[in-house]
Design a protein around this motif. Structure first.
Motif, PDB file in Angstrom:
ATOM      1  N   ARG A  57      28.209  24.286  47.292  1.00  0.00           N
ATOM      2  CA  ARG A  57      29.175  23.531  48.096  1.00  0.00           C
ATOM      3  C   ARG A  57      28.672  23.305  49.520  1.00  0.00           C
ATOM      4  O   ARG A  57      29.029  22.318  50.151  1.00  0.00           O
ATOM      5  CB  ARG A  57      30.524  24.228  48.136  1.00  0.00           C
ATOM      6  N   THR A  58      27.897  24.241  50.046  1.00  0.00           N
ATOM      7  CA  THR A  58      27.308  24.081  51.371  1.00  0.00           C
ATOM      8  C   THR A  58      25.810  24.352  51.271  1.00  0.00           C
ATOM      9  O   THR A  58      25.333  24.917  50.291  1.00  0.00           O
ATOM     10  CB  THR A  58      27.917  25.057  52.407  1.00  0.00           C
ATOM     11  N   GLY A  59      25.094  23.981  52.291  1.00  0.00           N
ATOM     12  CA  GLY A  59      23.666  24.238  52.326  1.00  0.00           C
ATOM     13  C   GLY A  59      22.872  23.170  51.597  1.00  0.00           C
ATOM     14  O   GLY A  59      23.413  22.186  51.095  1.00  0.00           O
ATOM     15  N   SER A  60      21.575  23.385  51.563  1.00  0.00           N
ATOM     16  CA  SER A  60      20.651  22.439  50.925  1.00  0.00           C
ATOM     17  C   SER A  60      19.928  23.123  49.782  1.00  0.00           C
ATOM     18  O   SER A  60      19.391  24.218  49.949  1.00  0.00           O
ATOM     19  CB  SER A  60      19.635  21.946  51.948  1.00  0.00           C
ATOM     20  N   PRO A  61      19.865  22.477  48.614  1.00  0.00           N
ATOM     21  CA  PRO A  61      19.187  23.092  47.475  1.00  0.00           C
ATOM     22  C   PRO A  61      17.667  23.008  47.613  1.00  0.00           C
ATOM     23  O   PRO A  61      17.127  22.129  48.276  1.00  0.00           O
ATOM     24  CB  PRO A  61      19.672  22.261  46.287  1.00  0.00           C
ATOM     25  N   GLY A  62      17.020  23.964  46.963  1.00  0.00           N
ATOM     26  CA  GLY A  62      15.569  23.968  46.978  1.00  0.00           C
ATOM     27  C   GLY A  62      15.021  25.155  46.228  1.00  0.00           C
ATOM     28  O   GLY A  62      15.721  25.812  45.457  1.00  0.00           O
ATOM     29  N   THR A  63      13.733  25.439  46.481  1.00  0.00           N
ATOM     30  CA  THR A  63      13.052  26.538  45.814  1.00  0.00           C
ATOM     31  C   THR A  63      12.570  27.530  46.860  1.00  0.00           C
ATOM     32  O   THR A  63      11.922  27.151  47.836  1.00  0.00           O
ATOM     33  CB  THR A  63      11.851  26.011  45.009  1.00  0.00           C
TER      34      THR A  63
END
Length: 183
Positions: A57-63
């Motif tokens: 819901r918040t933040g940025s997705p990544g690895t």
């Protein structure tokens, strides 16, 4: 040396039960109950941000790739990682979860501040639910205690059974959350 054994023997002797005048009183009991509720609700409040991150819901997705973990002593670690944003491919240096190991690669969410990454997906959500399950355990026996404090005899047994059930659910949730956090 005799005093030590006498004191030890005195420690296991039955003590008089508190009389009617030795309870905290209505104001003291109200304060204790309020503190109990605050202690039980606080884990829910503190878990909201991590749950928002773990669910995306918040933040940025990544690895996230854990690069280093430094021992702080007493079983505590400070882990650092490299986070690659899905959107732009940009690499950001972040703080990783202290339960990580060097070389771990996992899906994660970058906090809006951009300073740390939180595991995402099922394991992240289960790990974030550990605190709310703790809150359930703390609040589990509150109805029984309130019935006891207000000297209500009816309903104590169901409240006791519900408290036992909630504590068991809480313990299971905490174990699942800790296992998810460390896997």
């Amino acid at each position: 040396m005799n005093d030590v054994f006498d004191n030890l023997a005195d420690a296991f002797q039955p003590v008089p039960s508190p009389g009617p005048g030795r309870s905290p009183g209505p104001v003291g009991m109200a304060i204790l109950m309020i503190l109990w509720v605050v202690l039980g609700v606080a884990p829910f409040v503190f878990a909201v941000e991590d749950l928002k991150l773990a669910t995306g819901r918040t933040g940025s997705p990544g690895t996230l790739t854990v690069v280093s973990c430094a021992s702080l002593g007493k079983g505590r670690y400070d882990c650092r990682g490299s986070f690659v944003l899905d959107r732009t491919g940009e690499t950001v240096a972040v703080a990783a979860s202290p339960d990580s190991t060097v070389g771990d690669v996992r899906r994660a969410q970058l906090t809006p501040e951009g300073d740390r990454a939180v595991p995402a997906g099922t394991s992240g959500v289960l790990a974030a639910l550990t605190l709310p399950f703790l809150g359930v355990g703390v609040l589990g026996f509150l109805p029984y205690v309130l019935l006891h404090v207000f000297r209500v005899r009816r309903g104590r047994r169901p409240a006791l059974m519900a408290g036992c059930l909630l504590t068991a659910v809480s313990l299971a949730g905490i174990v699942v959350g800790v296992v998810a956090a460390y896997s």
